[in-house]
Design a protein around this motif. Structure first.
Motif, PDB file in Angstrom:
ATOM      1  N   GLN A   1       0.857  -1.179   0.000  1.00 36.16           N
ATOM      2  CA  GLN A   1       0.000   0.000   0.000  1.00 36.16           C
ATOM      3  C   GLN A   1       0.894   1.231   0.000  1.00 36.16           C
ATOM      4  O   GLN A   1       1.242   1.778   1.043  1.00 36.16           O
ATOM      5  CB  GLN A   1      -0.933  -0.031   1.205  1.00 36.16           C
ATOM      6  CG  GLN A   1      -1.965  -1.142   1.137  1.00 36.16           C
ATOM      7  CD  GLN A   1      -2.871  -1.155   2.340  1.00 36.16           C
ATOM      8  OE1 GLN A   1      -2.452  -1.528   3.436  1.00 36.16           O
ATOM      9  NE2 GLN A   1      -4.114  -0.760   2.159  1.00 36.16           N
ATOM     10  N   ARG A   2       1.248   1.660  -1.194  1.00 41.07           N
ATOM     11  CA  ARG A   2       2.260   2.689  -1.351  1.00 41.07           C
ATOM     12  C   ARG A   2       1.615   4.064  -1.525  1.00 41.07           C
ATOM     13  O   ARG A   2       0.548   4.204  -2.122  1.00 41.07           O
ATOM     14  CB  ARG A   2       3.128   2.394  -2.589  1.00 41.07           C
ATOM     15  CG  ARG A   2       3.767   1.029  -2.568  1.00 41.07           C
ATOM     16  CD  ARG A   2       4.562   0.767  -3.825  1.00 41.07           C
ATOM     17  NE  ARG A   2       5.729   1.627  -3.941  1.00 41.07           N
ATOM     18  CZ  ARG A   2       6.890   1.385  -3.363  1.00 41.07           C
ATOM     19  NH1 ARG A   2       7.045   0.313  -2.613  1.00 41.07           N
ATOM     20  NH2 ARG A   2       7.904   2.206  -3.520  1.00 41.07           N
ATOM     21  N   TYR A   3       2.296   5.056  -1.001  1.00 37.17           N
ATOM     22  CA  TYR A   3       1.962   6.458  -1.258  1.00 37.17           C
ATOM     23  C   TYR A   3       3.260   7.115  -1.704  1.00 37.17           C
ATOM     24  O   TYR A   3       4.021   7.646  -0.896  1.00 37.17           O
ATOM     25  CB  TYR A   3       1.386   7.121   0.000  1.00 37.17           C
ATOM     26  CG  TYR A   3       0.953   8.548  -0.233  1.00 37.17           C
ATOM     27  CD1 TYR A   3      -0.143   8.837  -1.034  1.00 37.17           C
ATOM     28  CD2 TYR A   3       1.645   9.602   0.346  1.00 37.17           C
ATOM     29  CE1 TYR A   3      -0.536  10.143  -1.248  1.00 37.17           C
ATOM     30  CE2 TYR A   3       1.251  10.911   0.138  1.00 37.17           C
ATOM     31  CZ  TYR A   3       0.161  11.179  -0.656  1.00 37.17           C
ATOM     32  OH  TYR A   3      -0.226  12.472  -0.884  1.00 37.17           O
ATOM     33  N   THR A   4       3.517   7.034  -3.001  1.00 37.85           N
ATOM     34  CA  THR A   4       4.827   7.403  -3.535  1.00 37.85           C
ATOM     35  C   THR A   4       5.137   8.877  -3.328  1.00 37.85           C
ATOM     36  O   THR A   4       6.303   9.242  -3.136  1.00 37.85           O
ATOM     37  CB  THR A   4       4.914   7.043  -5.027  1.00 37.85           C
ATOM     38  OG1 THR A   4       4.454   5.701  -5.214  1.00 37.85           O
ATOM     39  CG2 THR A   4       6.342   7.138  -5.525  1.00 37.85           C
ATOM     40  N   LYS A   5       4.128   9.740  -3.369  1.00 40.06           N
ATOM     41  CA  LYS A   5       4.378  11.166  -3.151  1.00 40.06           C
ATOM     42  C   LYS A   5       5.019  11.407  -1.785  1.00 40.06           C
ATOM     43  O   LYS A   5       5.843  12.302  -1.625  1.00 40.06           O
ATOM     44  CB  LYS A   5       3.076  11.955  -3.276  1.00 40.06           C
ATOM     45  CG  LYS A   5       2.459  11.953  -4.674  1.00 40.06           C
ATOM     46  CD  LYS A   5       1.164  12.717  -4.692  1.00 40.06           C
ATOM     47  CE  LYS A   5       0.533  12.702  -6.084  1.00 40.06           C
ATOM     48  NZ  LYS A   5       0.183  11.326  -6.511  1.00 40.06           N
ATOM     49  N   GLY A   6       4.613  10.608  -0.806  1.00 37.31           N
ATOM     50  CA  GLY A   6       5.230  10.716   0.509  1.00 37.31           C
ATOM     51  C   GLY A   6       6.595  10.051   0.565  1.00 37.31           C
ATOM     52  O   GLY A   6       7.501  10.531   1.244  1.00 37.31           O
ATOM     53  N   LEU A   7       6.753   8.945  -0.168  1.00 42.96           N
ATOM     54  CA  LEU A   7       8.038   8.241  -0.181  1.00 42.96           C
ATOM     55  C   LEU A   7       9.133   9.103  -0.803  1.00 42.96           C
ATOM     56  O   LEU A   7      10.295   9.015  -0.403  1.00 42.96           O
ATOM     57  CB  LEU A   7       7.910   6.922  -0.943  1.00 42.96           C
ATOM     58  CG  LEU A   7       6.991   5.863  -0.320  1.00 42.96           C
ATOM     59  CD1 LEU A   7       6.944   4.619  -1.201  1.00 42.96           C
ATOM     60  CD2 LEU A   7       7.449   5.508   1.086  1.00 42.96           C
ATOM     61  N   PHE A   8       8.775   9.910  -1.795  1.00 44.73           N
ATOM     62  CA  PHE A   8       9.756  10.827  -2.380  1.00 44.73           C
ATOM     63  C   PHE A   8      10.362  11.719  -1.297  1.00 44.73           C
ATOM     64  O   PHE A   8      11.563  12.015  -1.325  1.00 44.73           O
ATOM     65  CB  PHE A   8       9.099  11.708  -3.446  1.00 44.73           C
ATOM     66  CG  PHE A   8       8.689  10.972  -4.692  1.00 44.73           C
ATOM     67  CD1 PHE A   8       9.482   9.978  -5.224  1.00 44.73           C
ATOM     68  CD2 PHE A   8       7.506  11.288  -5.340  1.00 44.73           C
ATOM     69  CE1 PHE A   8       9.106   9.299  -6.365  1.00 44.73           C
ATOM     70  CE2 PHE A   8       7.114  10.623  -6.486  1.00 44.73           C
ATOM     71  CZ  PHE A   8       7.920   9.626  -7.004  1.00 44.73           C
TER      72      PHE A   8
END
Length: 312
Positions: free
Chosen positions: A176-183
């Motif tokens: 369950q990824r939230y890539t905008k936050g991972l950046f």
């Protein structure tokens, strides 16, 4: 010659893919000091997207594609593209041409100056409703206040990432990824470029309000436990107020005798406390659900067809 990969997640983009390819090629063909490779990720499209990608691959060997076995969502599609990337840098772009290819030279220039993450920040968003712009503005400010990780406001997935950033993102295998936050979570030197976001070149957006709401919930539950703390703090306050009210009722009964309690006020209080309890149970359920999904250990995506060898 440095290698730059262009990652393009695709879901039902048959109407715009040829135009995106032509317009992007017109830009990168002028950057002769770099070698470019397209990595299109077909995220289970139901139209002719995959057929168009096959044609582009036959026409131009710079075009590679990864076709997932079904629709896993954009977050998983971006991870798949990163897993297959091999270049010194990776550019993530949408196929709808809302991410202008004309920004690529500026992004590369800032990357050459030492920035590891060069993102495009939206100054104006054409073709979007007032409510969507307002809700996006409020959401990013809320997430920024709740999350201990600095979150970029009005910045999407359109960015250039150094290979070190790509490697760091690929090491995070959560489903369950939230890539905008991972950046933001991985850190590294960041640079923002302002641009005016145009409307879609063709087709319809795949992001309705329900999907955007679910993405917002994923963003909050992925990067902060503040809702749980707010629930606990509110529960303590309600318990304290209830204890004070209980003492008041006991003392009033002892000194003034028992009177008939007010039925409307009693029902209102019960419904209010019950509603607060169910709300906080729902918040707790969101976090428990994430734990349950991650505990299964399932892969974020499954590849059905690919023209590239997996790099990671």
């Amino acid at each position: 010659m440095k290698q730059i990969d262009i990652l393009v997640p695709c879901y039902n983009e048959e109407a715009v893919l040829p135009k995106f390819y032509e317009k992007t090629c017109a830009v990168i063909d002028g950057l002769q000091d770099y070698a470019f490779t397209f990595i299109f990720v077909n995220d289970g499209s139901r139209d002719q997207t995959l057929s168009i990608l096959r044609q582009l691959h036959e026409k131009d060997r710079r075009v590679a594609y990864v076709s997932l076995s079904r629709n896993f969502g954009k977050e998983a599609a971006m991870l798949a593209g990163m897993d297959y990337a091999e270049g010194d840098a990776l550019v993530i772009m949408d196929a709808d041409l809302q991410d202008p290819p004309e920004l690529l030279p500026d992004m590369i220039a800032w990357w050459e100056k030492g920035y590891r993450d060069v993102s495009a920040r939206r100054r104006h968003r054409q073709g979007e409703t007032f409510f969507k712009k307002w809700s996006s503005h409020v959401y990013y400010r809320l997430l920024k206040k709740l999350s201990p990780v600095p979150v970029q406001e009005d910045v999407g997935d359109f960015r250039l990432l150094d290979k070190r950033c790509v490697k760091a993102l690929c090491s995070l295998r959560e489903c369950q990824r939230y890539t905008k936050g991972l950046f933001c979570w991985i850190g590294f030197e960041k640079k923002e470029i302002l641009f005016d976001r145009p409307p879609r070149a063709a087709g319809k957006t795949k992001w309705n309000y329900w999907k955007l709401f679910n993405l917002a919930i994923d963003g909050i539950t992925s990067f902060t436990t503040s809702p749980l703390r707010i629930a606990a703090f509110t529960g303590c306050i309600l318990a304290f107020v209830a204890a004070i009210y209980l003492v008041f009722i006991v003392l009033r009964t002892l000194f003034f005798g028992e009177d008939v309690p007010g039925y409307p006020s009693l029902i209102s209080l019960i419904l209010f406390i019950g509603g607060v309890q169910f709300t906080f149970m729902g918040i707790l359920g969101e976090y428990v659900g994430r734990i349950y999904n991650e505990s299964k250990g399932r892969p974020p995506y499954i590849v059905g067809e690919s023209t590239k060898e997996k790099n990671r």
